[in-house]
Design a protein around this motif. Sequence first.
Motif, PDB file in Angstrom:
ATOM      1  N   ILE A  23       0.665  -0.966   0.050  1.00  0.00           N
ATOM      2  CA  ILE A  23      -0.216   0.622   0.359  1.00  0.00           C
ATOM      3  C   ILE A  23       0.402   1.145   0.326  1.00  0.00           C
ATOM      4  CG2 ILE A  23      -2.196   1.123   1.525  1.00  0.00           C
ATOM      5  CD1 ILE A  23      -2.726  -1.138   2.505  1.00  0.00           C
ATOM      6  N   ARG A  24       1.170   1.699  -0.947  1.00  0.00           N
ATOM      7  CA  ARG A  24       1.366   3.391  -1.076  1.00  0.00           C
ATOM      8  C   ARG A  24       0.191   4.360  -1.035  1.00  0.00           C
ATOM      9  NH1 ARG A  24       4.065   0.674  -4.996  1.00  0.00           N
ATOM     10  NH2 ARG A  24       6.441  -0.028  -5.141  1.00  0.00           N
ATOM     11  N   LEU A  25       0.394   5.663   0.635  1.00  0.00           N
ATOM     12  CA  LEU A  25      -0.005   6.419   0.009  1.00  0.00           C
ATOM     13  C   LEU A  25       1.208   7.790   0.285  1.00  0.00           C
ATOM     14  CD1 LEU A  25      -1.970   6.026   3.564  1.00  0.00           C
ATOM     15  CD2 LEU A  25      -2.734   5.976   0.700  1.00  0.00           C
ATOM     16  N   PHE A  26       0.548   8.631  -0.383  1.00  0.00           N
ATOM     17  CA  PHE A  26       1.549  10.231  -0.886  1.00  0.00           C
ATOM     18  C   PHE A  26       2.239   9.662  -1.558  1.00  0.00           C
ATOM     19  CE2 PHE A  26      -1.264  10.869   2.754  1.00  0.00           C
ATOM     20  CZ  PHE A  26      -1.963  10.805   2.636  1.00  0.00           C
ATOM     21  N   GLY A  27       2.574   8.520  -2.196  1.00  0.00           N
ATOM     22  CA  GLY A  27       4.151   8.061  -2.810  1.00  0.00           C
ATOM     23  C   GLY A  27       4.864   7.027  -2.057  1.00  0.00           C
ATOM     24  N   GLU A  28       5.167   7.526  -0.862  1.00  0.00           N
ATOM     25  CA  GLU A  28       5.229   6.131   0.152  1.00  0.00           C
ATOM     26  C   GLU A  28       4.411   4.895   0.744  1.00  0.00           C
ATOM     27  OE1 GLU A  28       7.552   8.363   3.347  1.00  0.00           O
ATOM     28  OE2 GLU A  28       6.620   9.814   2.368  1.00  0.00           O
ATOM     29  N   ASP A  29       5.045   3.450   0.920  1.00  0.00           N
ATOM     30  CA  ASP A  29       5.194   2.646   1.472  1.00  0.00           C
ATOM     31  C   ASP A  29       4.135   2.985   2.786  1.00  0.00           C
ATOM     32  OD1 ASP A  29       4.865   0.134   2.278  1.00  0.00           O
ATOM     33  OD2 ASP A  29       6.810  -0.269   1.634  1.00  0.00           O
ATOM     34  N   ALA A  30       2.983   2.980   3.105  1.00  0.00           N
ATOM     35  CA  ALA A  30       2.555   2.360   4.322  1.00  0.00           C
ATOM     36  C   ALA A  30       2.844   2.015   5.416  1.00  0.00           C
ATOM     37  CB  ALA A  30       1.151   3.216   4.035  1.00  0.00           C
ATOM     38  N   VAL A  31       3.034   0.301   4.565  1.00  0.00           N
ATOM     39  CA  VAL A  31       2.750  -0.804   5.479  1.00  0.00           C
ATOM     40  C   VAL A  31       4.463  -0.732   6.389  1.00  0.00           C
ATOM     41  CG1 VAL A  31       3.142  -3.420   5.070  1.00  0.00           C
ATOM     42  CG2 VAL A  31       2.223  -2.343   3.285  1.00  0.00           C
ATOM     43  N   VAL A  32       5.239   0.355   5.653  1.00  0.00           N
ATOM     44  CA  VAL A  32       6.934  -0.158   6.435  1.00  0.00           C
ATOM     45  C   VAL A  32       6.470   1.496   7.213  1.00  0.00           C
ATOM     46  CG1 VAL A  32       7.316  -2.133   5.454  1.00  0.00           C
ATOM     47  CG2 VAL A  32       8.064   0.505   4.692  1.00  0.00           C
ATOM     48  N   LEU A  33       5.782   1.852   7.096  1.00  0.00           N
ATOM     49  CA  LEU A  33       5.829   3.216   7.890  1.00  0.00           C
ATOM     50  C   LEU A  33       5.883   3.172   9.058  1.00  0.00           C
ATOM     51  CD1 LEU A  33       5.039   6.424   7.127  1.00  0.00           C
ATOM     52  CD2 LEU A  33       2.900   6.687   7.665  1.00  0.00           C
ATOM     53  N   PRO A  34       7.396   3.816   9.209  1.00  0.00           N
ATOM     54  CA  PRO A  34       7.405   3.965  10.926  1.00  0.00           C
ATOM     55  C   PRO A  34       6.373   4.911  12.257  1.00  0.00           C
ATOM     56  CG  PRO A  34       9.525   4.620   9.850  1.00  0.00           C
ATOM     57  CD  PRO A  34       8.368   4.757   8.824  1.00  0.00           C
ATOM     58  N   ARG A  35       6.090   4.076  13.141  1.00  0.00           N
ATOM     59  CA  ARG A  35       5.012   4.611  13.868  1.00  0.00           C
ATOM     60  C   ARG A  35       5.247   6.543  14.312  1.00  0.00           C
ATOM     61  NH1 ARG A  35       1.235   1.224  16.971  1.00  0.00           N
ATOM     62  NH2 ARG A  35       2.775   0.382  16.392  1.00  0.00           N
ATOM     63  N   ALA A  36       5.816   6.792  14.680  1.00  0.00           N
ATOM     64  CA  ALA A  36       6.102   8.196  14.511  1.00  0.00           C
ATOM     65  C   ALA A  36       6.115   9.067  13.517  1.00  0.00           C
ATOM     66  CB  ALA A  36       7.457   8.184  14.787  1.00  0.00           C
ATOM     67  N   ARG A  37       6.010   8.019  12.300  1.00  0.00           N
ATOM     68  CA  ARG A  37       5.703   9.422  11.441  1.00  0.00           C
ATOM     69  C   ARG A  37       4.027   8.790  11.261  1.00  0.00           C
ATOM     70  NH1 ARG A  37       8.344   8.369   5.780  1.00  0.00           N
ATOM     71  NH2 ARG A  37       7.002  11.173   5.692  1.00  0.00           N
ATOM     72  N   MET A  38       2.924   8.267  11.600  1.00  0.00           N
ATOM     73  CA  MET A  38       1.906   7.898  11.068  1.00  0.00           C
ATOM     74  C   MET A  38       0.784   8.774  11.718  1.00  0.00           C
ATOM     75  SD  MET A  38       0.359   4.810  10.132  1.00  0.00           S
ATOM     76  CE  MET A  38       1.200   2.792  10.592  1.00  0.00           C
ATOM     77  N   PRO A  39       1.041  10.110  12.739  1.00  0.00           N
ATOM     78  CA  PRO A  39       0.241  11.439  12.984  1.00  0.00           C
ATOM     79  C   PRO A  39       0.070  11.534  11.893  1.00  0.00           C
ATOM     80  CG  PRO A  39       1.578  10.456  15.154  1.00  0.00           C
ATOM     81  CD  PRO A  39       1.982   9.418  13.758  1.00  0.00           C
ATOM     82  N   GLY A  40       1.331  11.994  11.423  1.00  0.00           N
ATOM     83  CA  GLY A  40       1.551  12.891  10.834  1.00  0.00           C
ATOM     84  C   GLY A  40       1.294  13.049   9.104  1.00  0.00           C
ATOM     85  N   PHE A  41       0.836  11.650   8.772  1.00  0.00           N
ATOM     86  CA  PHE A  41      -0.102  11.622   7.087  1.00  0.00           C
ATOM     87  C   PHE A  41      -1.139  11.318   7.853  1.00  0.00           C
ATOM     88  CE2 PHE A  41       3.905   9.730   5.437  1.00  0.00           C
ATOM     89  CZ  PHE A  41       3.542   9.059   4.295  1.00  0.00           C
ATOM     90  N   ARG A  42      -2.032  10.232   9.071  1.00  0.00           N
ATOM     91  CA  ARG A  42      -3.226  10.606   9.435  1.00  0.00           C
ATOM     92  C   ARG A  42      -4.111  11.932   8.997  1.00  0.00           C
ATOM     93  NH1 ARG A  42      -2.395   5.727  14.164  1.00  0.00           N
ATOM     94  NH2 ARG A  42      -2.866   4.528  12.847  1.00  0.00           N
ATOM     95  N   ARG A  43      -2.931  12.930   9.396  1.00  0.00           N
ATOM     96  CA  ARG A  43      -3.420  14.489   9.574  1.00  0.00           C
ATOM     97  C   ARG A  43      -4.349  15.207   8.151  1.00  0.00           C
ATOM     98  NH1 ARG A  43      -0.323  15.411  13.905  1.00  0.00           N
ATOM     99  NH2 ARG A  43       1.817  15.966  12.909  1.00  0.00           N
ATOM    100  N   ARG A  44      -3.769  13.999   6.766  1.00  0.00           N
ATOM    101  CA  ARG A  44      -4.231  14.392   5.780  1.00  0.00           C
ATOM    102  C   ARG A  44      -5.193  13.510   5.166  1.00  0.00           C
ATOM    103  NH1 ARG A  44       1.851  13.838   2.295  1.00  0.00           N
ATOM    104  NH2 ARG A  44       0.739  14.696   0.492  1.00  0.00           N
ATOM    105  N   ILE A  45      -5.608  12.857   6.297  1.00  0.00           N
ATOM    106  CA  ILE A  45      -6.892  11.565   5.883  1.00  0.00           C
ATOM    107  C   ILE A  45      -8.339  12.229   6.841  1.00  0.00           C
ATOM    108  CG2 ILE A  45      -7.587   9.696   5.280  1.00  0.00           C
ATOM    109  CD1 ILE A  45      -5.039   8.842   5.780  1.00  0.00           C
ATOM    110  N   GLY A  46      -9.143  12.650   5.794  1.00  0.00           N
ATOM    111  CA  GLY A  46     -10.436  12.775   6.535  1.00  0.00           C
ATOM    112  C   GLY A  46     -11.434  11.471   7.045  1.00  0.00           C
ATOM    113  N   VAL A  47     -11.742  11.195   7.280  1.00  0.00           N
ATOM    114  CA  VAL A  47     -12.596  10.086   7.623  1.00  0.00           C
ATOM    115  C   VAL A  47     -13.809  10.420   8.462  1.00  0.00           C
ATOM    116  CG1 VAL A  47     -12.426   7.609   8.772  1.00  0.00           C
ATOM    117  CG2 VAL A  47      -9.967   9.202   8.117  1.00  0.00           C
ATOM    118  N   VAL A  48     -14.728   9.403   7.855  1.00  0.00           N
ATOM    119  CA  VAL A  48     -16.205  10.160   7.936  1.00  0.00           C
ATOM    120  C   VAL A  48     -16.581   8.464   8.865  1.00  0.00           C
ATOM    121  CG1 VAL A  48     -19.020  10.826   7.599  1.00  0.00           C
ATOM    122  CG2 VAL A  48     -17.147  11.935   6.529  1.00  0.00           C
ATOM    123  N   PHE A  49     -16.605   8.084   9.646  1.00  0.00           N
ATOM    124  CA  PHE A  49     -17.255   6.633  10.853  1.00  0.00           C
ATOM    125  C   PHE A  49     -18.501   6.301  10.658  1.00  0.00           C
ATOM    126  CE2 PHE A  49     -13.358   8.176  12.860  1.00  0.00           C
ATOM    127  CZ  PHE A  49     -12.427   7.023  12.773  1.00  0.00           C
TER     128      PHE A  49
END
Length: 241
Positions: A62-88
């Motif tokens: 899975i690539r998000l924003f051009g980067e491999d999201a599967v191996v994304l370091p945990r420390a970078r997760m919050p920054g990625f999630r702030r770029r994604i809006g979610v309606v549950f």
Amino acid sequence: MATIVQFENVGLRYGSGPETLSDVSFSLQSGTFYFLTGASGAGKTSLLRLIYLAQRPSRGIIRLFGEDAVVLPRARMPGFRRRIGVVFQDFRLVPHLTAAENVALPLRIAGLPAGEIDTAVREMLAWVGLGPRADARPATLSGGEQQRVAIARAVINRPDILVADEPTGNVDPDMADRLMHLFGSLGNLGTTVVVATHDLHLLTRVPGARMMQLDDGRLLDPTGILRNPPPQSPSPPLVTA
């Protein structure tokens, strides 16, 4: 248009059970609107969870924003999630906050000045028809009102990706049309929008929208044929007397 989401042969399995998603491959382009359809249990919610990083796949890329999201370091997760809006589907509003305070959360996390936040929140609540309910807490709102607050919160900071799981399930047809117009406007501004729905009438509400359809955990192509069909077992040899 840039590719903002890319799945390659993704599979998802919960525990030791059968795969919920199998060999799912697709690309989503920036500023494009997608409807995700399929019967109940087809895997729509699971696919959305993979996109907004609530779940890691069992296999595949899975690539998000051009980067491999599967191996994304945990420390970078919050920054990625702030770029994604979610309606549950279950809204997930903070119960002790007012409607306005719930909608303001993404902007406060982003560090915007209080004056800008207040103006943006008032405008957004007015757009979804909840201006007079700004100070109400979730427990005093109807299901449809809570849904609109959740949607306003998800879109207020114009995320790069918006995923919405049955966002019109608790609103009337007129409000559903307004929400589809709002989502479509976000797409015009560059947001990639993915709306999971079983309401096929919505498919005509957004001009130019594309459709992805899941069938028992596998993605169909536009003709209704599996994009990645499961491998066929070889036929047994004929036995002749």
